[in-house]
Design an enzyme around this catalytic site. Structure first.
Site, PDB file in Angstrom:
ATOM      1  N   SER A  35       0.852  -1.186   0.000  1.00 40.03           N
ATOM      2  CA  SER A  35       0.000   0.000   0.000  1.00 40.03           C
ATOM      3  C   SER A  35       0.883   1.230   0.000  1.00 40.03           C
ATOM      4  O   SER A  35       1.879   1.279   0.730  1.00 40.03           O
ATOM      5  CB  SER A  35      -0.899   0.000   1.244  1.00 40.03           C
ATOM      6  OG  SER A  35      -1.476   1.279   1.417  1.00 40.03           O
ATOM      7  N   LYS A  89     -12.364  -6.567 -10.540  1.00 38.11           N
ATOM      8  CA  LYS A  89     -12.957  -6.150 -11.814  1.00 38.11           C
ATOM      9  C   LYS A  89     -12.808  -4.641 -11.963  1.00 38.11           C
ATOM     10  O   LYS A  89     -12.775  -3.950 -10.926  1.00 38.11           O
ATOM     11  CB  LYS A  89     -14.429  -6.578 -11.896  1.00 38.11           C
ATOM     12  CG  LYS A  89     -15.332  -5.926 -10.824  1.00 38.11           C
ATOM     13  CD  LYS A  89     -15.883  -4.610 -11.265  1.00 38.11           C
ATOM     14  CE  LYS A  89     -16.287  -3.706 -10.186  1.00 38.11           C
ATOM     15  NZ  LYS A  89     -16.757  -2.395 -10.535  1.00 38.11           N
ATOM     16  N   ASP A 167     -18.124   1.494 -14.360  1.00 34.35           N
ATOM     17  CA  ASP A 167     -17.495   0.810 -13.220  1.00 34.35           C
ATOM     18  C   ASP A 167     -18.541  -0.020 -12.473  1.00 34.35           C
ATOM     19  O   ASP A 167     -18.335  -1.224 -12.280  1.00 34.35           O
ATOM     20  CB  ASP A 167     -16.787   1.813 -12.303  1.00 34.35           C
ATOM     21  CG  ASP A 167     -16.147   1.111 -11.117  1.00 34.35           C
ATOM     22  OD1 ASP A 167     -15.096   0.469 -11.309  1.00 34.35           O
ATOM     23  OD2 ASP A 167     -16.708   1.168 -10.012  1.00 34.35           O
TER      24      ASP A 167
END
Ligand code: NAP
Length: 310
Positions: A35, A89, A167
């Site tokens: 991260s 995704k 999205d």
């Protein structure tokens, strides 16, 4: 032995779904994090994927939860380091990218899992079974949500490659393309793009699958409750997937479905794919989105101001 997984990108979906699923699913566990900004207690944490891969040779699998733009370089680094790969995704920003990933994974004998979490929603299998026995005439998709509620402060969704309203809309397309047997094609697309932004805030699609007419209405300007619904119509009957696929009703009668955690299902599938040495990489939903952009009539609409304090 439990599959050690490295997670990359600790944003909204990683915190809300991936971390709990990694706790919940037998046979997988979180072994490291990459991260730019965050760390987690009692876990090896790195500021980027390359550092994680270099320092953790015994983490054989990586799950990418970053935005689609820039994901390709991360994904390639994972595969070239010989690790199995699970993708949020959409699997990438372009079709060429994701095909290259598929080839790289196959060449190296690694598992590639391009996830579509909505396909794991509780009602989807029941919908597929019902549709298989019907002569469908029409499918109507309504996928409407408030972008300020669901994507506060997310700049990437408005930038090129960020998909905009596709999205969430791609979730509907992922369900559509697993429920229908016939290939789906776009016949027309209208995209509404706010002034100063690169991606649509709303989209209307006309599609066909053999002789089934399909309409989709994706809209991020919903200010009431979200509506994530697909209606399958025959001459004398209709079935509805609601709540993003979680609820299935036939002619208004809600059908019993097993309670399913989409992300627990995905991690169990990834575990099993790795164990069997297989991949699951269906890019059909992304291809439909790409086709929509290819044939779109685009209209500029009022600027979108993100005042959501994200
Ligand atoms: P997000 O909240 O913006 O988080 C993405 C994370 O990726 C960031 O927190 C950041 O994590 C990392 N990152 C690396 N490079 C970045 C960049 N250039 N710009 C922004 N973030 C970057 O996004 P998200 O909602 O979690 O979505 C991530 C992926 O999951 C997307 O593909 C999305 O379609 C998918 N998804 C989202 C949802 C949802 O409801 N939000 C649902 C299902 C799927 P670090 O700071 O830790 O590096």
């Amino acid at each position: 032995m439990s599959l050690r997984i490295g997670l990359v990108g600790l944003g909204a979906i990683a915190r809300a779904q991936h971390l709990p699923a990694l706790e919940q699913v037998a046979g997988v566990h979180l072994a490291a994090l990459a991260s730019r900004n965050a760390t987690l207690p009692d876990l090896p944490c790195y500021t980027d994927i390359k550092a994680l891969l270099a320092a953790e040779p015994d983490v054989p699998a990586i799950s990418l939860c970053t935005p689609p733009q820039g994901r390709f370089d991360q994904a390639m680094a994972v595969l070239r380091a010989g690790r199995h790969l699970m993708l949020e995704k959409p699997p990438g920003a372009t079709l060429s990218e994701v095909e290259a990933l598929r080839e790289e994974a196959a060449r190296r004998g690694l598992s590639l899992f391009a996830t579509w979490h909505s396909r794991a929603a509780a009602g989807v299998d029941a919908a597929r079974a019902w549709v298989a026995g019907q002569r469908l005439r029409k499918v109507v998709i309504e996928w409407r949500e408030d972008v300020r509620k669901w994507h506060p402060g997310q700049d990437w969704i408005w930038q090129a490659g960020g998909l905009g309203v596709f999205d969430p809309g791609i979730n509907a397309l992922s369900i559509l393309t697993t429920v229908l047997r016939e290939p789906v094609r776009i016949t027309s697309a209208d995209l509404l793009v706010p002034e100063g932004r690169q991606t649509p805030i709303a989209a209307r699609l006309e599609m066909r699958a053999a002789d089934v007419a399909i309409q989709a209405d994706f809209d991020w300007r919903e200010t009431g409750d979200e509506l994530w619904r697909i209606r399958f119509e025959t001459q004398d009957s209709a079935a509805t997937l609601d709540q993003g696929g979680a609820r299935f009703a036939i002619d208004g009668q809600v059908q019993p479905v097993a309670v399913a955690s989409e992300y627990a299902t995905l991690y169990a599938q990834f575990r099993d794919l790795v164990a069997r040495g297989e991949s699951n990489a269906d890019f059909t939903p992304l291809r439909l989105v790409a086709d929509a952009f290819l044939c779109a009539h685009t209209q500029r609409v009022a600027p979108f101001v993100d005042d959501s304090n994200g």
